[in-house]
Design a protein around this motif. Structure first.
Motif, PDB file in Angstrom:
ATOM      1  N   GLY A  17       0.666  -1.512   0.536  1.00 51.09           N
ATOM      2  CA  GLY A  17       0.044   0.342   0.387  1.00 51.09           C
ATOM      3  C   GLY A  17       0.614   1.179  -0.500  1.00 51.09           C
ATOM      4  N   GLN A  18       0.990   1.800   0.939  1.00 52.59           N
ATOM      5  CA  GLN A  18       1.215   3.544   0.989  1.00 52.59           C
ATOM      6  C   GLN A  18       2.650   2.611   1.880  1.00 52.59           C
ATOM      7  OE1 GLN A  18       0.559   6.024  -0.798  1.00 52.59           O
ATOM      8  NE2 GLN A  18      -1.225   4.669  -1.666  1.00 52.59           N
ATOM      9  N   THR A  19       3.043   1.706   2.349  1.00 54.06           N
ATOM     10  CA  THR A  19       3.808   1.759   3.061  1.00 54.06           C
ATOM     11  C   THR A  19       5.669   2.009   2.276  1.00 54.06           C
ATOM     12  OG1 THR A  19       2.810   0.428   4.384  1.00 54.06           O
ATOM     13  CG2 THR A  19       4.539  -0.016   4.922  1.00 54.06           C
ATOM     14  N   PRO A  20       6.545   2.654   2.703  1.00 49.01           N
ATOM     15  CA  PRO A  20       7.606   2.509   2.136  1.00 49.01           C
ATOM     16  C   PRO A  20       8.684   1.100   1.925  1.00 49.01           C
ATOM     17  CG  PRO A  20       8.288   3.927   4.483  1.00 49.01           C
ATOM     18  CD  PRO A  20       6.883   2.804   3.999  1.00 49.01           C
ATOM     19  N   ILE A  21       9.003   0.454   0.913  1.00 51.34           N
ATOM     20  CA  ILE A  21       9.713  -0.622   0.739  1.00 51.34           C
ATOM     21  C   ILE A  21      10.464  -1.002   2.066  1.00 51.34           C
ATOM     22  CG2 ILE A  21      10.915   0.049  -0.473  1.00 51.34           C
ATOM     23  CD1 ILE A  21      10.085  -3.615  -0.105  1.00 51.34           C
ATOM     24  N   GLU A  22      10.752   0.864   2.609  1.00 55.13           N
ATOM     25  CA  GLU A  22      12.251   0.373   3.703  1.00 55.13           C
ATOM     26  C   GLU A  22      11.456  -0.299   5.184  1.00 55.13           C
ATOM     27  OE1 GLU A  22      13.742   2.385   0.431  1.00 55.13           O
ATOM     28  OE2 GLU A  22      12.071   2.379   1.817  1.00 55.13           O
ATOM     29  N   ARG A  23      10.323   0.229   5.397  1.00 52.39           N
ATOM     30  CA  ARG A  23       9.839  -0.169   6.150  1.00 52.39           C
ATOM     31  C   ARG A  23       9.658  -1.567   6.209  1.00 52.39           C
ATOM     32  NH1 ARG A  23       4.995   0.281   9.608  1.00 52.39           N
ATOM     33  NH2 ARG A  23       5.542  -1.398  11.488  1.00 52.39           N
ATOM     34  N   HIS A  24       9.508  -2.421   5.172  1.00 50.93           N
ATOM     35  CA  HIS A  24       9.132  -4.187   5.906  1.00 50.93           C
ATOM     36  C   HIS A  24      10.677  -4.309   5.930  1.00 50.93           C
ATOM     37  CE1 HIS A  24       9.130  -8.215   4.799  1.00 50.93           C
ATOM     38  NE2 HIS A  24       9.983  -7.740   3.438  1.00 50.93           N
ATOM     39  N   ILE A  25      11.875  -3.970   5.633  1.00 47.05           N
ATOM     40  CA  ILE A  25      13.123  -4.462   5.437  1.00 47.05           C
ATOM     41  C   ILE A  25      13.804  -4.019   6.780  1.00 47.05           C
ATOM     42  CG2 ILE A  25      15.649  -3.297   4.095  1.00 47.05           C
ATOM     43  CD1 ILE A  25      14.485  -2.940   1.825  1.00 47.05           C
ATOM     44  N   GLU A  26      13.885  -2.840   7.319  1.00 47.17           N
ATOM     45  CA  GLU A  26      13.687  -3.020   7.876  1.00 47.17           C
ATOM     46  C   GLU A  26      13.060  -3.246   9.568  1.00 47.17           C
ATOM     47  OE1 GLU A  26      17.054  -0.819   9.465  1.00 47.17           O
ATOM     48  OE2 GLU A  26      16.747  -0.907   7.088  1.00 47.17           O
ATOM     49  N   SER A  27      11.788  -4.179   9.589  1.00 52.17           N
ATOM     50  CA  SER A  27      11.600  -4.456  10.309  1.00 52.17           C
ATOM     51  C   SER A  27      11.788  -6.026  10.159  1.00 52.17           C
ATOM     52  CB  SER A  27       9.397  -4.497  10.160  1.00 52.17           C
ATOM     53  OG  SER A  27       9.081  -3.096   9.895  1.00 52.17           O
ATOM     54  N   GLU A  28      12.033  -6.852   9.217  1.00 51.84           N
ATOM     55  CA  GLU A  28      12.760  -7.842   8.868  1.00 51.84           C
ATOM     56  C   GLU A  28      14.012  -8.235   9.964  1.00 51.84           C
ATOM     57  OE1 GLU A  28      10.993 -11.317   7.225  1.00 51.84           O
ATOM     58  OE2 GLU A  28       9.777  -9.803   8.631  1.00 51.84           O
ATOM     59  N   GLY A  29      14.577  -7.152   9.859  1.00 51.66           N
ATOM     60  CA  GLY A  29      16.013  -7.263  10.168  1.00 51.66           C
ATOM     61  C   GLY A  29      16.908  -8.625   9.354  1.00 51.66           C
ATOM     62  N   GLY A  30      17.575  -8.503  10.409  1.00 46.63           N
ATOM     63  CA  GLY A  30      18.516 -10.388  10.291  1.00 46.63           C
ATOM     64  C   GLY A  30      19.083 -10.185   9.167  1.00 46.63           C
ATOM     65  N   ALA A  31      18.297 -12.360   8.297  1.00 52.96           N
ATOM     66  CA  ALA A  31      19.201 -12.362   7.274  1.00 52.96           C
ATOM     67  C   ALA A  31      18.131 -11.593   6.451  1.00 52.96           C
ATOM     68  CB  ALA A  31      18.107 -13.265   6.863  1.00 52.96           C
ATOM     69  N   LEU A  32      17.495 -10.369   6.053  1.00 48.18           N
ATOM     70  CA  LEU A  32      17.573  -9.514   4.342  1.00 48.18           C
ATOM     71  C   LEU A  32      18.169  -8.540   4.950  1.00 48.18           C
ATOM     72  CD1 LEU A  32      15.674  -9.046   2.615  1.00 48.18           C
ATOM     73  CD2 LEU A  32      13.899  -7.616   4.412  1.00 48.18           C
TER      74      LEU A  32
END
Length: 488
Positions: A357-372
């Motif tokens: 949606g309106q959530t930036p891809i960077e938010r997903h990246i930073e929420s995942e952390g670790g392996a990603l």
């Protein structure tokens, strides 16, 4: 909350009596308010989870939003409406997925939960109870967890007001059973999740700035130059969306949406560039050592299809799925089949941007952390996100091409060169194909000889109910008559 497919939005709009929620996926909760049956209503739409994905496979962004949903209707929700479709079978796997996601809110949440069955008149005049009893075990377990509280919304019905009134009556009855209390999320869990979201947003903003600065420096060296030809290889898990990504890049339905076991390439002219896209065979979740030799050779052969070498290897990942340590290990093992400098030519390509949606891809990246994070570091923080549902969005494809050209500039205008290991694999694959043809011919030869000896067959069907059908070889006699051996 909704299990497996878009249904939150339509149910929310039905309850409020107007279109307040968009019928699209979103990675963040959406809050709307209105009136229904003489009551002021606050509805919070929680992002849907994938039907066949356990909680361990759901990304951190989704898990955080489920927990934080309760804070959007402070001091807490009177009811959790768990939406289940009536036109889809409810299996044991569904039960397990729902249990994991719902219990992110705590074990006590079941005392405040109602199962909301949705139907576009699928049931007709069939009572919901007959559907429940027909489904059996898994659905029975879910209803028992909710103390047998359930309701049906038939969105095609003309009696919307009555259905909503009955639903709100059931909610009030449940609140009375809970000593007139709303559901209250554990404050420590809520506080911790809010803090993790805040920090993730800060890191996401910083990542955006760093990547933008890095790209500006490279772009200043490139100027207006662009490559006239691009050779790309798509790699990833069987559900990552490689075919859809290839179709989006080429702007047409070039690849069939199926699990590829052999490499396939398509070409086209996109944004004044001659583009070759190769889809490598899908890899499974098992270690490379456990995969067939043929697959390993085919995987390496995919790079040879864009001779003399690809400008970019695109690692395709779903943005709505957790990227685990196991996923990372399997991915690294596959790239180890190639050379070490493969990472210099690699970009992470996220698919299913529509879920963000309106959530930036960077938010997903930073929420995942670790392996990603480790994967992106190996790729020098090169990544892009595609909405594969949109085929005519030239801008997102142009931005991908620009990032590829910037990477080529970093690599001193070089593409990924095929080393001896890949060339040897291609030769071995060709030898295997030749041996396979020889084996096929060798197997066919004795079969053809045997069939020539057998001759033709005649089938006699006798019109007697107890007579057997006989199949016997025909012998051609010199007197041009046919002798047929029969048996009763």
């Amino acid at each position: 909350m909704e299990h497996g497919a878009l249904g939150n939005s339509s149910a929310g709009n039905f309850i409020l009596g107007k279109k307040e929620f968009e019928s699209r996926r979103s990675a963040e909760c959406v809050k709307r308010q209105g009136e229904a049956a003489g009551r002021k209503i606050t509805l919070v739409e929680v992002p849907d989870w994938r039907k066949n994905r356990e909680i361990t496979e759901s990304c951190q962004l989704l898990q955080q939003e489920i927990v934080l949903s309760t804070s959007l209707c402070a001091p807490g929700p009177h009811a959790i409406l768990l939406i289940v479709r009536t036109d889809v079978a409810f299996r044991e796997a569904d039960r397990s997925v729902i249990e994991g996601h719902v219990e992110l809110l705590g074990e006590k949440v079941w005392s405040h939960t109602i199962v909301l069955f949705t139907s576009e008149n699928y049931l007709g005049d069939t009572p919901i109870e007959l559907h429940i009893e027909s489904e059996g075990g898994a659905l029975h377990w879910l209803l028992e967890k909710c103390s047998n509280r359930y309701h049906v919304l038939t969105t095609e019905s003309r009696h919307a007001g009555i259905q909503v009134q009955d639903l709100l009556d059931k909610v009030e009855e449940m609140v009375a059973e809970n000593s007139s209390c709303h559901y209250e999320m554990d404050r420590e869990i809520l506080k911790d999740t809010e803090e993790r979201k805040r920090k993730a947003n800060e890191r996401a903003h910083q990542r955006q700035q760093n990547v933008q600065k890095q790209r500006q420096n490279i772009r200043s060296q490139i100027g207006d130059r662009k490559l006239s030809e691009l050779r790309l290889v798509l790699m990833g898990h069987r559900t990552a969306g490689k075919s859809s990504a290839g179709n989006t890049i080429l702007g047409r339905e070039a690849f069939e949406l199926k699990t590829a076991v052999q490499s396939e390439f398509k070409q086209g002219t996109v944004a004044d560039r001659e583009v070759t896209v190769v889809e490598s065979p899908c890899w499974s979740e098992s270690n490379v050592q456990n995969t067939a030799k043929m697959y390993q050779l085919e995987f390496m052969h995919s790079l040879f299809l864009c001779h003399p070498g690809p400008h970019a290897l695109l690692l395709v990942l779903r943005v709505d799925t957790k990227y685990s340590e196991m996923n990372n290990r399997v991915l690294e093992e596959h790239l180890e089949l190639l050379s070490q400098n493969v990472w210099n030519h690699t970009i992470v390509l996220f698919t299913h941007e529509d879920w963000l949606g309106q959530t930036p891809i960077e938010r997903h990246i930073e929420s995942e952390g670790g392996a990603l994070h480790r994967l992106l570091e190996k790729c020098r923080n090169r990544y892009h996100v595609l909405n594969t549902k949109v085929k005519n969005d030239d801008m997102q494809v142009m931005q991908l091409f620009e990032k590829i050209e910037e990477m080529v500039e970093e690599n001193k205008h070089c593409y990924y060169q095929l080393d001896q290991k890949i060339l040897d694999a291609v030769k071995e694959r060709r030898r295997a194909e030749e041996r396979a043809k020889e084996r096929e011919l060798k197997a066919q030869r004795p079969r053809e000889e045997n069939r020539a000896k057998i001759g033709e067959y005649i089938v006699f069907v006798f019109p007697h109910e107890h007579m057997h059908i006989c199949l016997k070889p025909v012998h051609i006699c010199n007197d041009n008559y046919i002798n047929v051996h029969t048996s009763a």
